[in-house]
Design a protein around this motif. Structure first.
Motif, PDB file in Angstrom:
ATOM      1  N   GLY A 180       0.841  -1.147  -0.178  1.00 18.24           N
ATOM      2  CA  GLY A 180      -0.031  -0.039  -0.102  1.00 18.24           C
ATOM      3  C   GLY A 180       0.511   1.181  -0.037  1.00 18.24           C
ATOM      4  N   ARG A 181       2.241   1.162  -0.176  1.00 19.65           N
ATOM      5  CA  ARG A 181       3.054   2.349   0.005  1.00 19.65           C
ATOM      6  C   ARG A 181       4.382   1.991  -0.984  1.00 19.65           C
ATOM      7  NH1 ARG A 181       6.838   1.673   3.817  1.00 19.65           N
ATOM      8  NH2 ARG A 181       6.549  -0.046   5.247  1.00 19.65           N
ATOM      9  N   TYR A 182       5.037   3.326  -1.164  1.00 21.13           N
ATOM     10  CA  TYR A 182       6.298   2.618  -1.776  1.00 21.13           C
ATOM     11  C   TYR A 182       7.348   2.807  -0.770  1.00 21.13           C
ATOM     12  CZ  TYR A 182       4.593   4.339  -6.217  1.00 21.13           C
ATOM     13  OH  TYR A 182       3.886   4.290  -7.544  1.00 21.13           O
ATOM     14  N   PRO A 183       8.310   1.986  -0.944  1.00 18.71           N
ATOM     15  CA  PRO A 183       9.692   1.645   0.024  1.00 18.71           C
ATOM     16  C   PRO A 183      10.494   3.276   0.198  1.00 18.71           C
ATOM     17  CG  PRO A 183      10.171   1.145  -2.020  1.00 18.71           C
ATOM     18  CD  PRO A 183       8.783   1.359  -2.128  1.00 18.71           C
ATOM     19  N   LYS A 184      10.989   3.245   1.364  1.00 21.33           N
ATOM     20  CA  LYS A 184      11.617   4.360   1.571  1.00 21.33           C
ATOM     21  C   LYS A 184      13.053   4.588   1.091  1.00 21.33           C
ATOM     22  CE  LYS A 184       9.424   5.559   6.353  1.00 21.33           C
ATOM     23  NZ  LYS A 184       9.695   5.917   7.646  1.00 21.33           N
ATOM     24  N   LYS A 185      13.688   3.189   1.209  1.00 23.65           N
ATOM     25  CA  LYS A 185      14.930   3.154   0.368  1.00 23.65           C
ATOM     26  C   LYS A 185      15.013   1.844  -0.419  1.00 23.65           C
ATOM     27  CE  LYS A 185      17.762   5.192   4.099  1.00 23.65           C
ATOM     28  NZ  LYS A 185      18.671   5.045   5.105  1.00 23.65           N
ATOM     29  N   VAL A 186      15.918   1.851  -1.444  1.00 24.63           N
ATOM     30  CA  VAL A 186      15.883   0.676  -2.239  1.00 24.63           C
ATOM     31  C   VAL A 186      17.695   0.587  -2.523  1.00 24.63           C
ATOM     32  CG1 VAL A 186      15.951  -0.104  -4.655  1.00 24.63           C
ATOM     33  CG2 VAL A 186      13.958   0.894  -3.674  1.00 24.63           C
ATOM     34  N   PHE A 187      17.705  -0.719  -2.024  1.00 22.28           N
ATOM     35  CA  PHE A 187      19.240  -1.288  -2.270  1.00 22.28           C
ATOM     36  C   PHE A 187      19.318  -2.181  -3.360  1.00 22.28           C
ATOM     37  CE2 PHE A 187      18.588  -0.243   2.335  1.00 22.28           C
ATOM     38  CZ  PHE A 187      19.804   0.225   2.635  1.00 22.28           C
ATOM     39  N   ALA A 188      20.259  -1.791  -4.503  1.00 20.79           N
ATOM     40  CA  ALA A 188      20.162  -2.458  -5.670  1.00 20.79           C
ATOM     41  C   ALA A 188      21.564  -2.544  -6.127  1.00 20.79           C
ATOM     42  CB  ALA A 188      19.189  -1.741  -6.488  1.00 20.79           C
ATOM     43  N   ASP A 189      21.818  -3.492  -7.113  1.00 17.54           N
ATOM     44  CA  ASP A 189      23.160  -3.729  -7.735  1.00 17.54           C
ATOM     45  C   ASP A 189      23.198  -2.716  -8.687  1.00 17.54           C
ATOM     46  OD1 ASP A 189      23.824  -6.106  -6.128  1.00 17.54           O
ATOM     47  OD2 ASP A 189      23.189  -7.608  -7.656  1.00 17.54           O
ATOM     48  N   LYS A 190      24.513  -2.656  -9.210  1.00 18.01           N
ATOM     49  CA  LYS A 190      24.913  -1.524 -10.121  1.00 18.01           C
ATOM     50  C   LYS A 190      23.961  -1.587 -11.344  1.00 18.01           C
ATOM     51  CE  LYS A 190      28.694   0.462 -12.609  1.00 18.01           C
ATOM     52  NZ  LYS A 190      30.284   0.372 -12.697  1.00 18.01           N
ATOM     53  N   ILE A 191      23.632  -2.787 -11.886  1.00 18.30           N
ATOM     54  CA  ILE A 191      22.863  -2.811 -13.292  1.00 18.30           C
ATOM     55  C   ILE A 191      21.596  -2.155 -13.211  1.00 18.30           C
ATOM     56  CG2 ILE A 191      21.863  -5.146 -12.661  1.00 18.30           C
ATOM     57  CD1 ILE A 191      22.762  -5.931 -15.554  1.00 18.30           C
ATOM     58  N   TYR A 192      20.943  -2.341 -12.012  1.00 17.79           N
ATOM     59  CA  TYR A 192      19.536  -1.569 -11.855  1.00 17.79           C
ATOM     60  C   TYR A 192      19.609  -0.142 -11.676  1.00 17.79           C
ATOM     61  CZ  TYR A 192      18.191  -6.309 -10.601  1.00 17.79           C
ATOM     62  OH  TYR A 192      18.071  -7.729 -10.444  1.00 17.79           O
ATOM     63  N   CYS A 193      20.779   0.396 -11.573  1.00 21.42           N
ATOM     64  CA  CYS A 193      20.981   1.736 -11.199  1.00 21.42           C
ATOM     65  C   CYS A 193      21.297   2.806 -12.253  1.00 21.42           C
ATOM     66  CB  CYS A 193      21.960   2.117 -10.088  1.00 21.42           C
ATOM     67  SG  CYS A 193      21.570   1.185  -8.721  1.00 21.42           S
ATOM     68  N   ASN A 194      20.537   2.531 -13.624  1.00 28.65           N
ATOM     69  CA  ASN A 194      20.711   3.563 -14.635  1.00 28.65           C
ATOM     70  C   ASN A 194      20.141   4.897 -14.382  1.00 28.65           C
ATOM     71  OD1 ASN A 194      17.942   3.242 -15.500  1.00 28.65           O
ATOM     72  ND2 ASN A 194      18.392   0.874 -15.962  1.00 28.65           N
ATOM     73  N   ARG A 195      20.361   5.723 -15.503  1.00 28.25           N
ATOM     74  CA  ARG A 195      19.916   6.989 -14.926  1.00 28.25           C
ATOM     75  C   ARG A 195      18.333   7.093 -15.079  1.00 28.25           C
ATOM     76  NH1 ARG A 195      23.644  10.730 -15.852  1.00 28.25           N
ATOM     77  NH2 ARG A 195      25.798  10.036 -16.602  1.00 28.25           N
ATOM     78  N   ALA A 196      17.647   6.241 -15.954  1.00 29.82           N
ATOM     79  CA  ALA A 196      16.173   6.180 -16.144  1.00 29.82           C
ATOM     80  C   ALA A 196      15.558   5.791 -14.762  1.00 29.82           C
ATOM     81  CB  ALA A 196      15.583   5.442 -17.270  1.00 29.82           C
ATOM     82  N   ASN A 197      16.138   4.767 -14.084  1.00 29.36           N
ATOM     83  CA  ASN A 197      15.734   4.247 -12.893  1.00 29.36           C
ATOM     84  C   ASN A 197      15.811   5.238 -11.729  1.00 29.36           C
ATOM     85  OD1 ASN A 197      14.668   1.822 -14.051  1.00 29.36           O
ATOM     86  ND2 ASN A 197      16.420   0.585 -13.461  1.00 29.36           N
ATOM     87  N   ARG A 198      17.070   6.034 -11.818  1.00 31.63           N
ATOM     88  CA  ARG A 198      17.473   6.916 -10.827  1.00 31.63           C
ATOM     89  C   ARG A 198      16.425   8.182 -10.731  1.00 31.63           C
ATOM     90  NH1 ARG A 198      22.735   6.866  -8.509  1.00 31.63           N
ATOM     91  NH2 ARG A 198      23.924   4.920  -9.471  1.00 31.63           N
ATOM     92  N   LYS A 199      16.156   8.515 -12.049  1.00 27.73           N
ATOM     93  CA  LYS A 199      15.130   9.636 -12.315  1.00 27.73           C
ATOM     94  C   LYS A 199      13.936   9.168 -11.683  1.00 27.73           C
ATOM     95  CE  LYS A 199      13.133  12.615 -15.707  1.00 27.73           C
ATOM     96  NZ  LYS A 199      13.124  12.805 -17.063  1.00 27.73           N
ATOM     97  N   ARG A 200      13.314   8.077 -11.909  1.00 30.65           N
ATOM     98  CA  ARG A 200      11.963   7.652 -11.474  1.00 30.65           C
ATOM     99  C   ARG A 200      11.956   7.537  -9.957  1.00 30.65           C
ATOM    100  NH1 ARG A 200       6.866   8.567 -11.738  1.00 30.65           N
ATOM    101  NH2 ARG A 200       5.442   6.504 -11.159  1.00 30.65           N
ATOM    102  N   LEU A 201      12.786   6.924  -9.207  1.00 27.98           N
ATOM    103  CA  LEU A 201      13.028   6.870  -7.958  1.00 27.98           C
ATOM    104  C   LEU A 201      13.159   8.099  -7.405  1.00 27.98           C
ATOM    105  CD1 LEU A 201      15.502   3.919  -7.635  1.00 27.98           C
ATOM    106  CD2 LEU A 201      12.963   3.593  -7.066  1.00 27.98           C
ATOM    107  N   LYS A 202      13.836   9.127  -7.985  1.00 29.37           N
ATOM    108  CA  LYS A 202      13.700  10.563  -7.538  1.00 29.37           C
ATOM    109  C   LYS A 202      12.173  11.087  -7.606  1.00 29.37           C
ATOM    110  CE  LYS A 202      16.465  14.663  -7.739  1.00 29.37           C
ATOM    111  NZ  LYS A 202      17.445  15.513  -8.348  1.00 29.37           N
ATOM    112  N   GLU A 203      11.675  10.785  -8.523  1.00 31.20           N
ATOM    113  CA  GLU A 203      10.170  11.480  -8.542  1.00 31.20           C
ATOM    114  C   GLU A 203       9.311  10.783  -7.864  1.00 31.20           C
ATOM    115  OE1 GLU A 203       9.268  10.303 -12.684  1.00 31.20           O
ATOM    116  OE2 GLU A 203      10.267  11.896 -13.674  1.00 31.20           O
TER     117      GLU A 203
END
Length: 240
Positions: free
Chosen positions: A188-211
């Motif tokens: 019912g809610r978004y997580p406060k933090k996400v721990f992820a490997d490098k392959i998940y941390c592309n610019r598009a994902n970083r931008k969406r997580l920031k939003e």
């Protein structure tokens, strides 16, 4: 998740397919109580072992051996179709019929690779018995190519969730946001933090997580800043 199969060389796979095609011919001939067509199975087996058992094989020897096994497999497939004409319907059970379809697709793939002198093809069959298994290039020191399903797993409060599973290769980075949305659906809610490997941390994902105002705990893009605190660097490295 590695599948339990032997390393798939073209020669070994062709031998497996040829032997399976001979078994299907035997089944059809037994059902109709007719003489078996010539398959030259003993000769084909000797030709296979002559090369397969050599410690050092040249490319020329392997290619010639593959060509012979291909010819035997092609003849066997034609014989199966000739025998099937004597039946009102295909008499194979579910497992036998699966092999019947697999060896034909496998023959088409191997024939094309042999003609073009290539070693890869789309949806390449690497196991006659598990045709759904696909080769996945991983680039690891001990295993550059792995064979099995590729999966994504997320962990929340000690509970593991299977987020993605596929026998085909895919880019893990494209699955992160969908995983986040499934988390919201579960809790019912978004997580406060996400721990992820490098392959998940592309610019598009970083931008969406920031939003979404979700903190990403991972190495920053580019070279580490000299001003970055050592504790933060250690934390980012630890989760990789």
């Amino acid at each position: 998740m590695s599948a339990s199969i032997s390393y798939p060389t073209d020669l070994n796979l062709l031998n497996d397919a040829r032997e399976k095609s001979e078994q299907l011919i035997d089944i059809l001939c037994t059902l109709k109580a007719i003489a078996k067509p010539r398959t030259y199975r003993e000769i084909a087996r000797k030709q296979y072992l002559k090369v397969a058992q050599k410690k050092n094989k040249t490319r020329k020897e392997i290619r010639a051996a593959n060509k012979k096994q291909l010819a035997c497999l092609q003849r066997n497939i034609k014989n199966i179709y000739v025998l099937l004409r004597q039946f009102e319907r295909i008499p194979f059970n579910k497992n036998e019929y699966k092999y019947f379809l697999v060896i034909q697709t496998f023959y088409d793939q191997q024939s094309e690779m042999h003609k073009k002198t290539i070693h890869s093809i789309d949806d390449r069959i690497v196991s006659i018995h598990q045709p759904h298994v696909r080769p996945i290039v991983r680039g690891k020191a001990n295993a550059k190519v792995e064979f099995g399903a590729k999966i994504d797993v997320s962990i929340t409060n000690g509970f593991a969730f299977l987020e993605e599973s596929s026998w085909d290769a895919y880019n893990e980075g494209t699955t992160l946001i969908a995983t986040i949305e499934r988390y919201k659906k579960r809790t019912g809610r978004y997580p406060k933090k996400v721990f992820a490997d490098k392959i998940y941390c592309n610019r598009a994902n970083r931008k969406r997580l920031k939003e979404l105002k979700i903190d990403l705990v991972a190495k920053p893009l580019g070279r580490p800043s000299k001003a970055m605190e050592p504790s933060h660097i250690d934390q980012a490295i630890e989760i990789q």
